[in-house]
Design a protein around this motif. Structure first.
Motif, PDB file in Angstrom:
ATOM      1  N   SER B  62       0.826  -1.204   0.000  1.00 33.65           N
ATOM      2  CA  SER B  62       0.000   0.000   0.000  1.00 33.65           C
ATOM      3  C   SER B  62       0.859   1.252   0.000  1.00 33.65           C
ATOM      4  N   ILE B  63       0.302   2.300  -0.546  1.00 34.84           N
ATOM      5  CA  ILE B  63       0.977   3.593  -0.597  1.00 34.84           C
ATOM      6  C   ILE B  63       0.028   4.637  -0.016  1.00 34.84           C
ATOM      7  N   MET B  64       0.483   5.339   1.015  1.00 32.72           N
ATOM      8  CA  MET B  64      -0.348   6.361   1.652  1.00 32.72           C
ATOM      9  C   MET B  64       0.357   7.708   1.575  1.00 32.72           C
ATOM     10  N   ILE B  65      -0.406   8.738   1.255  1.00 28.11           N
ATOM     11  CA  ILE B  65       0.125  10.097   1.365  1.00 28.11           C
ATOM     12  C   ILE B  65      -0.720  10.778   2.434  1.00 28.11           C
ATOM     13  N   ASP B  66      -0.062  11.264   3.480  1.00 29.19           N
ATOM     14  CA  ASP B  66      -0.787  11.716   4.681  1.00 29.19           C
ATOM     15  C   ASP B  66      -1.688  10.563   5.113  1.00 29.19           C
ATOM     16  N   ASP B  67      -2.996  10.788   5.186  1.00 23.81           N
ATOM     17  CA  ASP B  67      -3.837   9.661   5.580  1.00 23.81           C
ATOM     18  C   ASP B  67      -4.672   9.145   4.424  1.00 23.81           C
ATOM     19  N   ILE B  68      -4.231   9.515   3.210  1.00 20.05           N
ATOM     20  CA  ILE B  68      -5.006   9.109   2.038  1.00 20.05           C
ATOM     21  C   ILE B  68      -4.357   7.898   1.387  1.00 20.05           C
ATOM     22  N   ASP B  69      -5.151   6.873   1.199  1.00 23.28           N
ATOM     23  CA  ASP B  69      -4.653   5.666   0.544  1.00 23.28           C
ATOM     24  C   ASP B  69      -4.719   5.872  -0.970  1.00 23.28           C
ATOM     25  N   ILE B  70      -3.544   5.964  -1.601  1.00 22.78           N
ATOM     26  CA  ILE B  70      -3.537   6.218  -3.048  1.00 22.78           C
ATOM     27  C   ILE B  70      -3.190   4.945  -3.836  1.00 22.78           C
ATOM     28  N   THR B  71      -3.119   3.819  -3.159  1.00 18.76           N
ATOM     29  CA  THR B  71      -2.645   2.575  -3.791  1.00 18.76           C
ATOM     30  C   THR B  71      -3.375   2.254  -5.090  1.00 18.76           C
ATOM     31  N   ARG B  72      -4.697   2.434  -5.101  1.00 21.01           N
ATOM     32  CA  ARG B  72      -5.484   2.070  -6.281  1.00 21.01           C
ATOM     33  C   ARG B  72      -5.885   3.279  -7.132  1.00 21.01           C
ATOM     34  N   LEU B  73      -5.441   4.465  -6.767  1.00 17.17           N
ATOM     35  CA  LEU B  73      -5.853   5.658  -7.524  1.00 17.17           C
ATOM     36  C   LEU B  73      -5.126   5.725  -8.867  1.00 17.17           C
ATOM     37  N   PRO B  74      -5.838   6.135  -9.934  1.00 15.53           N
ATOM     38  CA  PRO B  74      -5.139   6.337 -11.209  1.00 15.53           C
ATOM     39  C   PRO B  74      -4.203   7.542 -11.116  1.00 15.53           C
ATOM     40  N   GLU B  75      -3.252   7.546 -12.046  1.00 15.83           N
ATOM     41  CA  GLU B  75      -2.206   8.567 -12.040  1.00 15.83           C
ATOM     42  C   GLU B  75      -2.759   9.995 -11.962  1.00 15.83           C
ATOM     43  N   TYR B  76      -3.781  10.290 -12.780  1.00 16.46           N
ATOM     44  CA  TYR B  76      -4.244  11.677 -12.833  1.00 16.46           C
ATOM     45  C   TYR B  76      -4.864  12.134 -11.518  1.00 16.46           C
ATOM     46  N   LYS B  77      -5.388  11.174 -10.736  1.00 17.47           N
ATOM     47  CA  LYS B  77      -5.952  11.559  -9.442  1.00 17.47           C
ATOM     48  C   LYS B  77      -4.856  11.767  -8.405  1.00 17.47           C
ATOM     49  N   ARG B  78      -3.788  10.988  -8.508  1.00 13.05           N
ATOM     50  CA  ARG B  78      -2.678  11.169  -7.567  1.00 13.05           C
ATOM     51  C   ARG B  78      -1.977  12.497  -7.793  1.00 13.05           C
ATOM     52  N   ALA B  79      -2.093  12.993  -9.036  1.00 14.35           N
ATOM     53  CA  ALA B  79      -1.398  14.228  -9.389  1.00 14.35           C
ATOM     54  C   ALA B  79      -1.800  15.377  -8.468  1.00 14.35           C
ATOM     55  N   LYS B  80      -2.960  15.227  -7.833  1.00 12.82           N
ATOM     56  CA  LYS B  80      -3.414  16.238  -6.878  1.00 12.82           C
ATOM     57  C   LYS B  80      -2.379  16.426  -5.761  1.00 12.82           C
ATOM     58  N   TYR B  81      -1.690  15.345  -5.411  1.00  8.65           N
ATOM     59  CA  TYR B  81      -0.749  15.405  -4.296  1.00  8.65           C
ATOM     60  C   TYR B  81       0.704  15.417  -4.730  1.00  8.65           C
ATOM     61  N   ILE B  82       0.921  15.077  -6.014  1.00 17.88           N
ATOM     62  CA  ILE B  82       2.285  14.813  -6.459  1.00 17.88           C
ATOM     63  C   ILE B  82       2.708  15.722  -7.600  1.00 17.88           C
ATOM     64  N   GLY B  83       3.885  16.326  -7.465  1.00 23.98           N
ATOM     65  CA  GLY B  83       4.502  17.065  -8.563  1.00 23.98           C
ATOM     66  C   GLY B  83       5.627  16.220  -9.106  1.00 23.98           C
ATOM     67  N   ARG B  84       5.859  16.317 -10.414  1.00 26.69           N
ATOM     68  CA  ARG B  84       6.770  15.357 -11.006  1.00 26.69           C
ATOM     69  C   ARG B  84       7.617  15.978 -12.110  1.00 26.69           C
TER      70      ARG B  84
END
Lengths: 295, 264
Positions: B62-84
């Protein structure tokens, strides 16, 4: 084969050219903005004509029939988009599938007949071969409005995200753009505009034809590419989006005038598609020639 | 802040090309950590970043950012938390769009794309101010197509785009590897400035051991899909290149004479 007979054919050529230009504006969305080849248009152009004519025959208002053609076009593009984004079928293939399927759908819409006439005397047609100059005027006005709408739309957040998707989908995704959705919207809009143009074409001709869309993609590409080559010649690089869209309409007109010229030269009309293919090939090659000469 | 628990990823499972890219990897980043990642070719560094960014889903863990589980989230939704920022300077920007349009797209990361203007007048002024400190003259070229910029300019712009919305996590995948040394150095300095300005939590892959030592507050070394070394704080500050090489040799079967193998 007199000059006056050629001149007499020019206005009609311009009228049809504008209608093809409007269709090409739709194709521009997929071919140039999303940078995909969507062949659904060969089906949806005829669908638009069928929907518009059948609705008018049923007593529906001209404009409403055209809006319905637009809506059904949106639906056609959405089906292609869903096949691509949900089932991972490549766009070119899913669009061919929808195009083929639409042939039967179009026959259904036209209640089994390949041709449905709509009399200009009995129905209030917006444009028609009977009043060519009015057609040109209305065609130009519709083009203007459409270019303004497209220019506005592709400047919005949503429109920009569609452009970004076509440009660099990795970048789009990493900036939080749902590229499946943007691709779907682009395909839908393309076919909406194409079906709308199909409706106009049917009214101009006074009938809807199940084969009306055959070669629509090639004609659209011809308009886009002729327009781009001319735009680059007149305005060099870096012309703005609305100017490029305007040149798509001009490209449609020039494309069809070349067709008129070829017909005037007494070329067998059965050979017309071959000439279309050759013309498109030439104009596709011109930018590469110019590049080659510059290097 | 970022909590990765037992993730694994195998490519081409069940074929002759089967490759275990990541094996039961766990990693926790604290708020404000600036972690440099090194490791030989195929160690799983990029795979780790792609797993976090959501390029594909992991097989397990599993992958968590803060308390949000992003393990199954698609890339574009994770982009909310991630800069790349990618290694390839062409990948992080839209070439046919203007500089200001690229920035405007990035500044709406994680938001719904509405039918409102894609860029506003006040944004333009803002972007010009942001670009000035880069000293690349980009503030005067807001309506130039990004495709006209050099690799270094594009990478600097991508960096700005990745940090414009203050991501919870910044992922840098060898983002200076494709640049000439002088430009790479500039972009790296800019990275350090942007990261420390907002104390962004950052994972930076680098092929350069010295950079891995000089930048950040923590260093991890990967080998065969695992983290084999994790050095932070005082210990990292004292670290030398030779020590790193010695410790790598002690921990893995491969023998390193210099940092050659760690290149790329």
């Amino acid at each position: 084969m007199t000059l006056s007979s050629l001149l007499a054919r020019l206005p009609g050529g311009i009228a049809i050219g504008i209608l093809y230009g409007i269709m090409a504006l739709g194709i521009y969305i997929t071919f140039r903005v999303l940078k995909v080849s969507d062949l659904t248009v060969d089906g949806s152009f005829a669908t638009g004509g069928a929907v518009s004519v059948m609705l008018m025959l049923a007593g529906v208002n001209t404009w409403i029939s055209l809006l319905c053609a637009f809506a059904v076009g949106l639906l056609c593009g959405t089906v292609t988009g869903l096949l691509h984004t949900r089932l991972n079928i490549p766009i070119i293939l899913s669009s061919i599938l929808v195009q083929i399927g639409l042939y039967s759908v179009n026959l259904r819409i036209m209640q089994g007949s390949a041709l449905k006439s709509i009399s200009v005397d009995k129905y209030n047609l917006l444009i028609n071969v009977r009043f060519v100059s009015k057609t040109i005027l209305i065609g130009a006005l519709i083009s203007l409005v459409l270019i303004i709408i497209l220019y506005w739309y592709f400047g919005t957040e949503q429109g920009s995200s569609i452009r970004a998707t076509g440009n660099n989908s990795a970048m789009a995704k990493s900036n939080g753009i749902n590229t499946a959705t943007t691709t779907l919207i682009g395909l839908a809009l393309c076919n909406g505009v194409v079906a709308f143009a199909g409706g106009l074409m049917s009214q101009y001709q006074g009938f809807s034809d199940v084969n009306q869309g055959r070669g629509a993609i090639v004609t659209g590409l011809a308009a886009i590419i002729i327009g781009e080559v001319l735009c680059d010649i007149f305005f060099k690089k870096g012309s703005s989006f609305w100017l490029r869209l305007t040149f798509v309409i001009l490209g449609g007109i020039i494309y069809y005038l070349i067709m008129v010229l070829i017909l005037w030269l007494r070329v067998d009309s059965n050979d017309l598609k071959l000439f279309t293919a050759i013309i498109v090939a030439i104009f596709l090659a011109i930018p590469n020639f110019r590049k080659g000469a510059a290097e | 802040m970022l909590r990765i628990t037992d993730i694994a990823k195998t490519f081409n499972r069940g074929t002759v090309n089967e490759k275990v890219a990541i094996a039961d990897l766990s990693l926790t980043l604290n708020d404000g950590d600036f972690v440099t990642v090194i490791g030989s070719n195929g160690a799983g560094k990029s795979t780790l970043l792609n797993a976090i960014a959501g390029t594909w889903l992991t097989d397990s863990g599993s992958i968590m950012i803060d308390d949000i589980d992003i393990t199954r989230l698609p890339e574009y939704k994770r982009a909310k938390y991630i800069g790349r920022v990618f290694q390839d300077p062409l990948m992080g920007t839209a070439a046919d769009m203007w500089i200001e349009e690229n920035l405007a797209l990035a500044s709406r990361r994680g938001e719904r794309r509405r039918l409102l203007p894609g860029i506003t007048r006040s944004e333009r002024a803002e972007y010009a101010e942001m670009l000035k400190p880069l000293n690349l003259g980009l503030e005067n070229r807001l309506t130039s197509k990004v495709g006209l910029l050099s690799g270094g300019q594009r990478q600097a712009l991508t960096l700005l785009m990745a940090t414009i919305k203050k991501p919870r996590l910044l992922l840098l995948d060898e983002h200076t590897a494709a640049l000439d040394p002088a430009t790479a150095d500039k972009v790296l300095k800019l990275t350090d400035e942007l990261v420390s300005k907002d104390s962004l939590t950052t994972l930076m892959i680098t092929h350069n051991m010295q950079d891995a030592i000089d930048y950040g507050n923590r260093l991890i070394m990967m080998n065969e899909g695992r983290i084999i070394l994790d050095i932070a704080g005082e210990e990292k500050k004292q670290l030398t290149k030779q020590q790193l090489i010695d410790r790598f040799n002690a921990l893995s079967d491969q023998k390193l004479e210099s940092d050659d193998v760690l290149l790329s």
